[in-house]
Design a protein around this motif. Structure first.
Motif, short mmCIF file in Angstrom:
data_model
loop_
_atom_site.label_atom_id
_atom_site.label_comp_id
_atom_site.label_asym_id
_atom_site.label_seq_id
_atom_site.Cartn_x
_atom_site.Cartn_y
_atom_site.Cartn_z
N ILE A 149 0.86 -1.18 0.00
CA ILE A 149 0.00 0.00 0.00
C ILE A 149 0.90 1.23 0.00
O ILE A 149 1.91 1.27 0.71
N LEU A 150 0.55 2.22 -0.80
CA LEU A 150 1.26 3.50 -0.78
C LEU A 150 0.41 4.53 -0.07
O LEU A 150 -0.74 4.78 -0.45
N SER A 151 0.97 5.11 0.97
CA SER A 151 0.32 6.21 1.68
C SER A 151 0.89 7.51 1.14
O SER A 151 2.08 7.79 1.30
N LEU A 152 0.06 8.28 0.47
CA LEU A 152 0.52 9.46 -0.26
C LEU A 152 0.34 10.71 0.59
O LEU A 152 -0.79 11.17 0.82
N GLY A 153 1.44 11.26 1.06
CA GLY A 153 1.41 12.47 1.88
C GLY A 153 1.29 13.71 1.02
O GLY A 153 2.29 14.36 0.72
N VAL A 154 0.08 14.05 0.62
CA VAL A 154 -0.13 15.16 -0.31
C VAL A 154 -0.60 16.44 0.38
O VAL A 154 -0.65 17.50 -0.25
N VAL A 155 -0.95 16.35 1.67
CA VAL A 155 -1.37 17.54 2.43
C VAL A 155 -0.21 17.95 3.33
O VAL A 155 0.26 17.15 4.14
N ASP A 156 0.24 19.17 3.18
CA ASP A 156 1.45 19.66 3.83
C ASP A 156 1.27 19.74 5.35
O ASP A 156 0.45 20.52 5.84
N GLY A 157 2.06 18.96 6.08
CA GLY A 157 1.99 19.00 7.53
C GLY A 157 2.84 20.09 8.15
O GLY A 157 2.81 20.27 9.38
N ARG A 158 3.59 20.84 7.33
CA ARG A 158 4.55 21.80 7.89
C ARG A 158 4.33 23.24 7.45
O ARG A 158 5.07 24.12 7.88
N ASN A 159 3.36 23.48 6.59
CA ASN A 159 3.09 24.85 6.19
C ASN A 159 1.59 25.10 6.27
O ASN A 159 0.82 24.16 6.50
N VAL A 160 1.17 26.32 6.08
CA VAL A 160 -0.21 26.70 6.38
C VAL A 160 -1.03 27.03 5.14
O VAL A 160 -2.18 27.45 5.26
N TRP A 161 -0.46 26.82 3.96
CA TRP A 161 -1.18 27.22 2.74
C TRP A 161 -2.21 26.17 2.36
O TRP A 161 -1.99 24.97 2.49
N LYS A 162 -3.32 26.64 1.87
CA LYS A 162 -4.38 25.76 1.40
C LYS A 162 -3.84 24.82 0.33
O LYS A 162 -3.04 25.21 -0.51
N ASN A 163 -4.27 23.58 0.38
CA ASN A 163 -3.80 22.57 -0.56
C ASN A 163 -4.25 22.89 -1.98
O ASN A 163 -5.39 23.33 -2.21
N ASP A 164 -3.36 22.67 -2.92
CA ASP A 164 -3.70 22.78 -4.34
C ASP A 164 -4.29 21.44 -4.77
O ASP A 164 -3.56 20.50 -5.08
N PHE A 165 -5.62 21.36 -4.76
CA PHE A 165 -6.29 20.09 -5.05
C PHE A 165 -5.92 19.55 -6.43
O PHE A 165 -5.78 18.34 -6.62
N LYS A 166 -5.79 20.44 -7.39
CA LYS A 166 -5.47 19.99 -8.76
C LYS A 166 -4.14 19.26 -8.78
O LYS A 166 -4.01 18.20 -9.39
N ARG A 167 -3.15 19.82 -8.08
CA ARG A 167 -1.82 19.19 -8.02
C ARG A 167 -1.90 17.85 -7.29
O ARG A 167 -1.36 16.84 -7.75
N SER A 168 -2.58 17.84 -6.14
CA SER A 168 -2.66 16.62 -5.35
C SER A 168 -3.38 15.51 -6.09
O SER A 168 -2.96 14.35 -6.08
N LEU A 169 -4.48 15.86 -6.76
CA LEU A 169 -5.24 14.85 -7.49
C LEU A 169 -4.45 14.29 -8.66
O LEU A 169 -4.58 13.12 -9.02
N ARG A 170 -3.59 15.14 -9.23
CA ARG A 170 -2.72 14.66 -10.32
C ARG A 170 -1.78 13.56 -9.81
O ARG A 170 -1.55 12.56 -10.49
N LEU A 171 -1.25 13.74 -8.60
CA LEU A 171 -0.36 12.73 -8.02
C LEU A 171 -1.14 11.45 -7.69
O LEU A 171 -0.66 10.33 -7.96
N ILE A 172 -2.32 11.60 -7.13
CA ILE A 172 -3.11 10.42 -6.79
C ILE A 172 -3.51 9.66 -8.05
O ILE A 172 -3.50 8.41 -8.07
N GLU A 173 -3.84 10.39 -9.13
CA GLU A 173 -4.19 9.73 -10.40
C GLU A 173 -3.02 8.91 -10.95
O GLU A 173 -3.23 7.85 -11.54
N LYS A 174 -1.80 9.41 -10.77
CA LYS A 174 -0.62 8.63 -11.19
C LYS A 174 -0.60 7.29 -10.48
O LYS A 174 -0.35 6.24 -11.09
#
Length: 768
Positions: free
Chosen positions: A285-310
């Motif tokens: 199983i791959l656990s994809l850490g796409v939500v930044d645990g160290r900064n406060v900026w709103k997640n770029d859903f488009k970028r994150s979904l692109r990684l998950i789609e891969k």
């Protein structure tokens, strides 16, 4: 597809844990009351995550002080000097030291957790170290979570990370030689956890994000091979974060674990590397850490979904988890706490996500990627796009004058007028200091009264004149105390300041602030990191007023006290739309302006603190040169405009400098003060081996402990320092600022500090 959070903040939205622990230390509450507060916070955290829909929720991510200290207790790795102390007293003595009529135990060392501003307690190992399991905390928290309907995954520091981040006490052995004694303890713990009906255990091995030797890699392989051979019913989530697996990738893919967690914020490309790797067959199983645990900026859903789609192209959905890049320990807790506050611009608030909001993002991304697309999710996705576009287009972010000033920088802007040897002669004429000059690092105790007056002023309950009168009185008393005790270079005490970064950020353009955005730094020490959202500039002087007032009260030199550009950068949440080096240069120019104004006001000693230089170092050596080049240059830009007879100090604490001393020397500060008391001056050997050319103030007083070191204890440390460093280049000072201490212990310790310096001067004269 499941959602996973690697860990959650433990301090409470209003720092409830901090207050409970400090009240326990003051004996205002009992141990039972402290433990009940901790339990209620844990349960609140679990239920919150469950309510938001997180599938894999952590236990044992909660700590009364530090997770590495907790692991020392769990594994029975307790230094001998604490053996006569029991329970919570022993736990806190290991962290802070303990001094009473029967016991005088120094605290364990403390240093930065990888490249964060979180400090961990450093485990101590001796040859043939024995380990003994104490699983009570871990098992209790599993049961507590079950009592509120949460099937938690316990989080453990992995054995290799635990050993390699620890410290040998004595020679003649390798830390990895302790592995055969340690692994059966872990296995016994796994068996006990499995008996509680737990399915997954999260083992944090962030050491895999660093350069490992072949011996260390072999130890990793041996460790997880051992766990597989002695298999309990537990499934292992191997969590790596803060960088890629890098050269350890093949090793990680071969390990017999069920889940690999990837930090796709710090290292997005590793997903491609894994999916195309011949050793990756899709069984893990791959656990994809796409939500930044160290900064406060709103997640770029488009970028994150692109990684998950891969990942979805190679893996079935049940083999993909969506989660945070690392623990949310490093994030403020809840953006909703800022609603109605006048501290945070609503437009900037629109661009942010704190820990609670990151829980929402994890679940929303899981649902979006799972394909269950409906009107609600479509609306969420569209709102995310609008918020990110709003940030990109905002006029709040850009200042063309600042951009032009950075572009105009030349090499001359980062060079002092003369070499150190010439400057040192000028300093001796101008300052007329004795051998082994004494000073403090800057701040004096922030008493309850100081905090009350600051709060009243912020709340408009007192006038500027009333506040200034109070600050003037505090400053006068601080100057008089320093003169009476015999310190040589004085400080004004910083009574007008809150945090060493927040104070400056509040006076710089491009910074935003929160009211409740607290993040744990160490123990009960919490900070509210500023948010750098735009171009940075200094509209007016920030520190000159109180430095000049303090200097007018004494004939002795008073240090101007500034925080350096790299530390302001590192200890803030930094904008993610331009290189960090550019932002750092903007801050450096603002500090340079302040340095010039301090010098113009007659301040001849200026300290520019840079405790975060080492902290910002990338985890892999191949990336060091680029970072160090721009970081050191930024410091030099901030410091290099002064005349030869102005003395520039810098301060660094709780960092290992051995491998970057060349760059530390290139900072070309006239005096560097460092933390060395807990390590008994061990760090100085590196400065000797390197032949460090400038002056050094090795700390002789551990300010993070409430104990007062004796005059003879500090004299021994000074004697050790004088054997390593030429006495004409030595200063005498505490390890760090005294803001967190009380006045009685501060005064007693500084009396002893000055006394030890005077005795050393007599010794030097006697043998000269």
């Amino acid at each position: 597809m499941k959602s996973i959070v690697l860990g959650y903040p433990r301090i409470g939205e209003k720092r409830e844990l901090k207050r409970a622990i400090e009240n326990y230390w003051k004996k205002s509450i009992s141990s039972e009351e402290l433990l009940e507060t901790a339990k209620q916070l844990r349960m609140k955290n679990w239920m919150l995550q469950s309510d938001y829909g997180i599938d894999l929720i952590s236990s044992n991510d909660f700590s009364l002080y530090d997770q590495m200290l907790d692991m020392c207790i769990t594994l029975g790795c307790i230094p001998e000097r604490f053996s006569g102390i029991e329970g919570l007293d022993q736990y806190f003595a290991m962290a802070r030291g303990l001094q009473n009529e029967n016991i005088d135990a120094t605290a364990m060392e403390m240093t930065k957790w990888f490249d964060t501003n979180y400090h961990y307690i450093v485990p101590e190992f001796i040859k043939d170290q024995s380990f003994n399991l104490n699983a009570e905390k871990i098992l209790q928290e599993i049961r507590e979570a079950k009592s509120v309907g949460v099937e938690a995954k316990p989080v453990l520091i992995g054995p290799i990370t635990f050993l390699l981040l620890g410290k040998k006490k004595g020679d003649g052995f390798n830390r990895l030689e302790l592995l055969p004694f340690l692994l059966p303890i872990y296995q016994e713990l796994f068996n006990l956890i499995a008996e509680e009906g737990v399915e997954y255990v999260q083992i944090d091995e962030p050491i895999l994000a660093t350069d490992l030797t072949s011996e260390q890699q072999a130890a990793v392989k041996k460790t997880y091979g051992y766990f597989a051979e002695n298999k309990s019913r537990l499934k292992i989530i191997l969590a790596n974060y803060f960088d890629c697996f890098g050269e350890n990738l093949s090793l990680a893919l071969e390990l017999p674990v069920e889940v690999l967690h990837l930090d796709l914020i710090r290292c997005q490309l590793q997903l491609d590397d894994i999916l195309s790797h011949p050793l990756f067959n899709g069984n893990k199983i791959l656990s994809l850490g796409v939500v930044d645990g160290r900064n406060v900026w709103k997640n770029d859903f488009k970028r994150s979904l692109r990684l998950i789609e891969k990942a979805k192209k190679k893996l079935s959905k049940d083999r993909i988890w969506v989660g945070t890049s690392c623990s949310l320990l490093h994030s403020p807790i809840n953006l909703e706490s800022e609603i109605g506050s006048d501290r945070l611009n609503p437009q900037i608030e629109r661009w942010l996500a704190f820990a609670v909001q990151k829980l929402q993002e994890v679940v929303q991304l899981r649902d979006l990627a799972s394909g269950s697309f409906d009107d609600r999710l479509y609306s969420i996705l569209e709102q995310n796009k609008r918020d990110l576009q709003n940030k990109q287009d905002s006029e709040l972010i850009h200042d063309q004058n600042v951009k032009q000033r950075v572009r105009a920088l030349t090499d001359n802007d980062s060079q002092r007028k003369s070499p150190f040897i010439k400057r040192q002669k000028e300093h001796r004429k101008t300052l007329n200091l004795p051998i082994l000059p004494t000073t403090t690092i800057g701040s004096f105790p922030q008493t309850k009264e100081v905090r009350i007056f600051r709060r009243k002023f912020k709340n408009n309950e007192i006038s500027q004149e009333e506040y200034d009168a109070f600050l003037l009185n505090e400053t006068k008393e601080a100057i008089k105390f320093q003169e009476d005790v015999g310190l040589d270079v004085l400080v004004h005490g910083e009574f007008e300041r809150n945090d060493m970064v927040e104070y400056f950020g509040e006076r710089l353009n491009g910074f935003a602030f929160t009211q409740f955005g607290w993040v744990q730094s160490y123990g009960t020490r919490c900070v509210k990191p500023p948010i750098i959202f735009g171009d940075v500039a200094r509209p007016e002087p920030m520190t000159v007023k109180w430095s000049a007032i303090a200097q007018s009260l004494t004939d002795k030199p008073v240090k101007g006290m500034l925080t350096g550009p790299v530390t302001i950068l590192q200890w803030s949440f930094v904008r993610n739309d331009q290189p960090r080096s550019v932002t750092c240069n903007q801050i450096a120019l603002a500090i340079r302006d302040e340095v010039n104004d301090l010098e113009e006001a007659g301040i001849k000693v200026i300290q520019i603190d840079e405790p975060a230089i080492r902290e910002g170092l990338p985890l892999r050596r191949m990336d060091w040169e680029v970072y160090l080049d721009w970081a050191i240059r930024a410091f030099r830009i901030s410091a290099s405009s002064v005349a030869d007879d102005t003395q520039i100090h810098t301060h660094m604490c709780y960092s290992e400098f051995n491998d970057i001393l060349q760059k530390i020397a290139e900072m070309d500060a006239d005096v560097i003060t460092i933390e060395t008391s807990r390590s008994k001056m061990e760090l100085l050997q590196a400065f000797v081996d390197f032949k460090y050319p400038n002056e050094i103030g090795p700390g002789v007083y551990d300010i993070h402990s409430p104990r007062v070191p004796s005059e003879s204890e500090m004299e021994k440390l000074l004697l050790r320092a004088s054997e390593l460093i030429p006495v004409e280049n030595l200063w005498v000072n505490p390890d760090c600022g005294l803001k967190t201490r009380d006045w009685p212990e501060t005064k007693a310790a500084l009396v002893n500090l000055v006394g030890s310096a005077k005795k050393m001067r007599e010794r030097i004269l006697q043998f000269s």
